[in-house]
Design a protein around this motif. Structure first.
Motif, PDB file in Angstrom:
ATOM      1  N   LEU A 193      34.900  36.173  -3.334  1.00 34.53           N
ATOM      2  CA  LEU A 193      35.644  35.110  -2.654  1.00 34.53           C
ATOM      3  C   LEU A 193      36.610  35.698  -1.630  1.00 34.53           C
ATOM      4  O   LEU A 193      36.813  35.120  -0.555  1.00 34.53           O
ATOM      5  N   VAL A 194      37.199  36.830  -1.954  1.00 32.96           N
ATOM      6  CA  VAL A 194      38.125  37.469  -1.018  1.00 32.96           C
ATOM      7  C   VAL A 194      37.372  37.941   0.227  1.00 32.96           C
ATOM      8  O   VAL A 194      37.847  37.782   1.350  1.00 32.96           O
ATOM      9  N   VAL A 195      36.199  38.508   0.029  1.00 28.51           N
ATOM     10  CA  VAL A 195      35.381  38.942   1.158  1.00 28.51           C
ATOM     11  C   VAL A 195      34.960  37.738   2.002  1.00 28.51           C
ATOM     12  O   VAL A 195      34.990  37.788   3.238  1.00 28.51           O
ATOM     13  N   ALA A 196      34.570  36.643   1.346  1.00 30.39           N
ATOM     14  CA  ALA A 196      34.192  35.430   2.067  1.00 30.39           C
ATOM     15  C   ALA A 196      35.374  34.882   2.860  1.00 30.39           C
ATOM     16  O   ALA A 196      35.216  34.393   3.991  1.00 30.39           O
ATOM     17  N   TYR A 197      36.575  34.961   2.271  1.00 34.66           N
ATOM     18  CA  TYR A 197      37.784  34.515   2.981  1.00 34.66           C
ATOM     19  C   TYR A 197      37.977  35.317   4.264  1.00 34.66           C
ATOM     20  O   TYR A 197      38.281  34.748   5.324  1.00 34.66           O
ATOM     21  N   ALA A 198      37.792  36.629   4.184  1.00 38.77           N
ATOM     22  CA  ALA A 198      37.939  37.473   5.372  1.00 38.77           C
ATOM     23  C   ALA A 198      36.928  37.075   6.446  1.00 38.77           C
ATOM     24  O   ALA A 198      37.246  37.055   7.641  1.00 38.77           O
ATOM     25  N   ALA A 199      35.699  36.742   6.031  1.00 33.81           N
ATOM     26  CA  ALA A 199      34.667  36.334   6.991  1.00 33.81           C
ATOM     27  C   ALA A 199      35.031  35.011   7.662  1.00 33.81           C
ATOM     28  O   ALA A 199      34.889  34.851   8.883  1.00 33.81           O
ATOM     29  N   PHE A 200      35.515  34.048   6.885  1.00 30.66           N
ATOM     30  CA  PHE A 200      35.929  32.760   7.457  1.00 30.66           C
ATOM     31  C   PHE A 200      37.087  32.943   8.434  1.00 30.66           C
ATOM     32  O   PHE A 200      37.129  32.310   9.495  1.00 30.66           O
ATOM     33  N   GLN A 201      38.038  33.793   8.061  1.00 27.03           N
ATOM     34  CA  GLN A 201      39.163  34.034   8.961  1.00 27.03           C
ATOM     35  C   GLN A 201      38.700  34.718  10.237  1.00 27.03           C
ATOM     36  O   GLN A 201      39.224  34.448  11.322  1.00 27.03           O
ATOM     37  N   GLY A 202      37.721  35.607  10.126  1.00 23.48           N
ATOM     38  CA  GLY A 202      37.170  36.240  11.308  1.00 23.48           C
ATOM     39  C   GLY A 202      36.521  35.230  12.242  1.00 23.48           C
ATOM     40  O   GLY A 202      36.682  35.299  13.464  1.00 23.48           O
ATOM     41  N   LEU A 203      35.805  34.271  11.651  1.00 24.39           N
ATOM     42  CA  LEU A 203      35.183  33.217  12.448  1.00 24.39           C
ATOM     43  C   LEU A 203      36.231  32.397  13.192  1.00 24.39           C
ATOM     44  O   LEU A 203      36.092  32.117  14.388  1.00 24.39           O
ATOM     45  N   ALA A 204      37.292  32.031  12.487  1.00 24.61           N
ATOM     46  CA  ALA A 204      38.343  31.213  13.089  1.00 24.61           C
ATOM     47  C   ALA A 204      39.113  31.994  14.152  1.00 24.61           C
ATOM     48  O   ALA A 204      39.315  31.501  15.280  1.00 24.61           O
TER      49      ALA A 204
END
Length: 256
Positions: free
Chosen positions: A97-108
């Motif tokens: 979930l932490v890795v997924a959070y980093a990916a979402f933040q990168g997208l934004a």
């Protein structure tokens, strides 16, 4: 003289040669790592934070080059917000979930940064440098004892953050009704600049709380897996700081 403490007595009352041999063995032994102790270390947090930011940068670069629209921006921020809530209130940390959070933040951030760059060429590099400078400055002041997460400091900072978000909401609502000229994310020209400066200051000082929690975790010997939670918390604050620096620079450049 023998020590009255039974534990210290065994150590202090050993023959001097035996003490010297044991000390030499201790100093010559390799430093205990999290792999050997199962406990979180500063190195764990640094490594995982670097890994998370590498993911953020890779996804952000893709979003930047792809010229994604508002949908990607909303997906990134909303997805990141939902994951942040889940991670924050979960008793057990889930690295995925932490890795997924980093990916979402990168997208934004990649999408938003591309938008800002199109209006203010060079602003993203300025914001990155400003964020790094603020991070380094706070870290130095924390390490030398200038800034400390005392109870008074923590209460004052949290109170300031609550007031900041309330004023930001009022400013945002006011901008919808055309009150003043909007700058950045929040409206009302004078208040917008004040909020931007306050946002950078508050986000920077929140790093002190992050550093303090990480240090307490290491001192208390929390499990190594908790380094993911520490890295996540540090990333949340740094992303917030970057957004505030980006907004402040855009306001200053808009006022030229």
């Amino acid at each position: 003289m023998k020590s009255s403490n039974p534990v210290l007595g065994k150590a202090f009352n050993q023959p001097r040669n035996m003490q010297v041999d044991q000390l030499e063995q201790s100093y010559n032994a390799p430093a205990a790592s999290s792999m050997r102790t199962g406990r979180m270390t500063i190195e764990d947090v640094v490594a995982k934070t670097g890994f998370l930011f590498a993911i953020l940068v890779v996804v952000g670069a893709f979003a930047w080059r792809s010229n994604l629209g508002t949908g990607a921006l909303m997906l990134g921020f909303l997805g990141g917000f939902v994951l942040a809530m889940v991670i924050s209130f979960s008793k057990s940390i889930k690295p995925g979930l932490v890795v997924a959070y980093a990916a979402f933040q990168g997208l934004a951030l990649g999408t938003l940064s591309s938008y800002y760059e199109s209006y203010y060429p060079g602003i993203v590099s300025q914001a990155v440098i400003g964020t790094m400078a603020a991070f380094a400055g706070v870290l130095i002041m924390y390490r030398n004892g200038t800034l400390r997460a005392t109870p008074q400091f923590t209460r004052a900072l949290i109170g300031a953050a609550i007031g900041y978000f309330i004023l930001g909401l009022v400013s945002l609502v006011a901008s919808f009704f055309g009150v003043g000229q909007g700058y950045g994310f929040y409206g009302v020209s004078g208040l917008g600049l004040l909020l931007a400066v306050a946002g950078v200051a508050i986000a920077s000082l929140f790093l002190v709380l992050d550093f303090d929690q990480i240090q307490k975790g290491v001192n208390n010997g929390v499990p190594e897996k908790e380094s993911w939670r520490a890295s996540f918390g540090l990333m949340v604050t740094i992303v917030w700081l970057y957004l505030e620096v980006l907004r402040l620079i855009s306001i200053l450049r808009n006022n030229r």
